[in-house]
Design a protein around this motif. Structure first.
Motif, PDB file in Angstrom:
ATOM      1  N   ILE A   1       0.835  -1.188   0.000  1.00 44.52           N
ATOM      2  CA  ILE A   1       0.000   0.000   0.000  1.00 44.52           C
ATOM      3  C   ILE A   1       0.873   1.243   0.000  1.00 44.52           C
ATOM      4  CG2 ILE A   1      -1.771   1.247   1.306  1.00 44.52           C
ATOM      5  CD1 ILE A   1      -2.622  -1.513   2.412  1.00 44.52           C
ATOM      6  N   LYS A   2       0.563   2.198  -0.867  1.00 48.35           N
ATOM      7  CA  LYS A   2       1.288   3.462  -0.992  1.00 48.35           C
ATOM      8  C   LYS A   2       2.766   3.260  -1.309  1.00 48.35           C
ATOM      9  CE  LYS A   2      -1.834   5.895   2.075  1.00 48.35           C
ATOM     10  NZ  LYS A   2      -1.998   6.622   3.314  1.00 48.35           N
ATOM     11  N   GLY A   3       3.099   2.204  -2.046  1.00 44.27           N
ATOM     12  CA  GLY A   3       4.473   1.989  -2.485  1.00 44.27           C
ATOM     13  C   GLY A   3       5.399   1.388  -1.447  1.00 44.27           C
ATOM     14  N   GLN A   4       4.903   1.059  -0.265  1.00 42.67           N
ATOM     15  CA  GLN A   4       5.750   0.446   0.756  1.00 42.67           C
ATOM     16  C   GLN A   4       5.991  -1.013   0.390  1.00 42.67           C
ATOM     17  OE1 GLN A   4       3.598   0.964   4.386  1.00 42.67           O
ATOM     18  NE2 GLN A   4       4.301   3.055   4.671  1.00 42.67           N
ATOM     19  N   VAL A   5       7.223  -1.435   0.485  1.00 38.93           N
ATOM     20  CA  VAL A   5       7.574  -2.818   0.158  1.00 38.93           C
ATOM     21  C   VAL A   5       7.240  -3.695   1.355  1.00 38.93           C
ATOM     22  CG1 VAL A   5       9.468  -4.356  -0.451  1.00 38.93           C
ATOM     23  CG2 VAL A   5       9.378  -2.051  -1.395  1.00 38.93           C
ATOM     24  N   ILE A   6       6.462  -4.763   1.119  1.00 40.60           N
ATOM     25  CA  ILE A   6       6.108  -5.660   2.215  1.00 40.60           C
ATOM     26  C   ILE A   6       6.847  -6.989   2.117  1.00 40.60           C
ATOM     27  CG2 ILE A   6       3.874  -4.623   2.668  1.00 40.60           C
ATOM     28  CD1 ILE A   6       2.595  -6.861   1.033  1.00 40.60           C
ATOM     29  N   SER A   7       7.271  -7.360   0.902  1.00 44.18           N
ATOM     30  CA  SER A   7       8.053  -8.574   0.741  1.00 44.18           C
ATOM     31  C   SER A   7       9.006  -8.398  -0.433  1.00 44.18           C
ATOM     32  CB  SER A   7       7.149  -9.786   0.508  1.00 44.18           C
ATOM     33  OG  SER A   7       6.449  -9.662  -0.697  1.00 44.18           O
TER      34      SER A   7
ATOM     35  N   LEU B   1       9.854 -15.578  -0.925  1.00 43.82           N
ATOM     36  CA  LEU B   1       9.849 -14.153  -0.624  1.00 43.82           C
ATOM     37  C   LEU B   1      10.184 -13.983   0.848  1.00 43.82           C
ATOM     38  CD1 LEU B   1       6.574 -13.108  -2.491  1.00 43.82           C
ATOM     39  CD2 LEU B   1       8.909 -12.796  -3.275  1.00 43.82           C
ATOM     40  N   TRP B   2      10.581 -12.767   1.217  1.00 40.69           N
ATOM     41  CA  TRP B   2      10.961 -12.472   2.600  1.00 40.69           C
ATOM     42  C   TRP B   2      10.135 -11.300   3.117  1.00 40.69           C
ATOM     43  CZ3 TRP B   2      14.007 -16.105   4.571  1.00 40.69           C
ATOM     44  CH2 TRP B   2      14.769 -16.873   3.693  1.00 40.69           C
ATOM     45  N   ASN B   3       9.547 -11.445   4.300  1.00 42.67           N
ATOM     46  CA  ASN B   3       8.739 -10.402   4.921  1.00 42.67           C
ATOM     47  C   ASN B   3       9.677  -9.331   5.477  1.00 42.67           C
ATOM     48  OD1 ASN B   3       7.220  -8.850   6.765  1.00 42.67           O
ATOM     49  ND2 ASN B   3       5.786 -10.538   7.052  1.00 42.67           N
ATOM     50  N   VAL B   4       9.624  -8.148   4.899  1.00 39.43           N
ATOM     51  CA  VAL B   4      10.543  -7.072   5.259  1.00 39.43           C
ATOM     52  C   VAL B   4      10.290  -6.582   6.685  1.00 39.43           C
ATOM     53  CG1 VAL B   4      11.257  -4.717   4.675  1.00 39.43           C
ATOM     54  CG2 VAL B   4      10.826  -6.364   2.863  1.00 39.43           C
ATOM     55  N   LYS B   5       9.043  -6.499   7.091  1.00 38.63           N
ATOM     56  CA  LYS B   5       8.714  -5.998   8.435  1.00 38.63           C
ATOM     57  C   LYS B   5       9.309  -6.904   9.526  1.00 38.63           C
ATOM     58  CE  LYS B   5       4.807  -4.546  11.248  1.00 38.63           C
ATOM     59  NZ  LYS B   5       3.342  -4.418  11.310  1.00 38.63           N
TER      60      LYS B   5
END
Length: 64
Positions: A8-14, A49-53
């Motif tokens: 959402i809004k360009g934030q990378v989540i994975s 994939l890797w969860n950035v958070k």
């Protein structure tokens, strides 16, 4: 490809493994070790994939 990693809004989540290596400025083994220790691995079929958070929380927790 860009749509699969933008949240959402360009934030990378994975991210995929090469992008994780780029984010952390480490090699493949270190990136996968950090991702695994953070319990951030997401497997969809053969794709990883890797969860950035989760990785950010893990690194914040082990930093001094």
């Amino acid at each position: 490809m860009r749509k699969t990693t933008e949240g959402i809004k360009g934030q990378v989540i994975s991210v995929d493994t090469p992008e994780l290596m780029n984010m952390l400025h480490v090699g493949r083994k270190a990136a996968t070790d950090i991702g695994t220790a953070a319990n951030a691995r997401i497997t969809i079929g053969r794709r990883v994939l890797w969860n950035v958070k989760k990785i950010q929380q893990y690194l914040d927790g082990i930093s001094e």
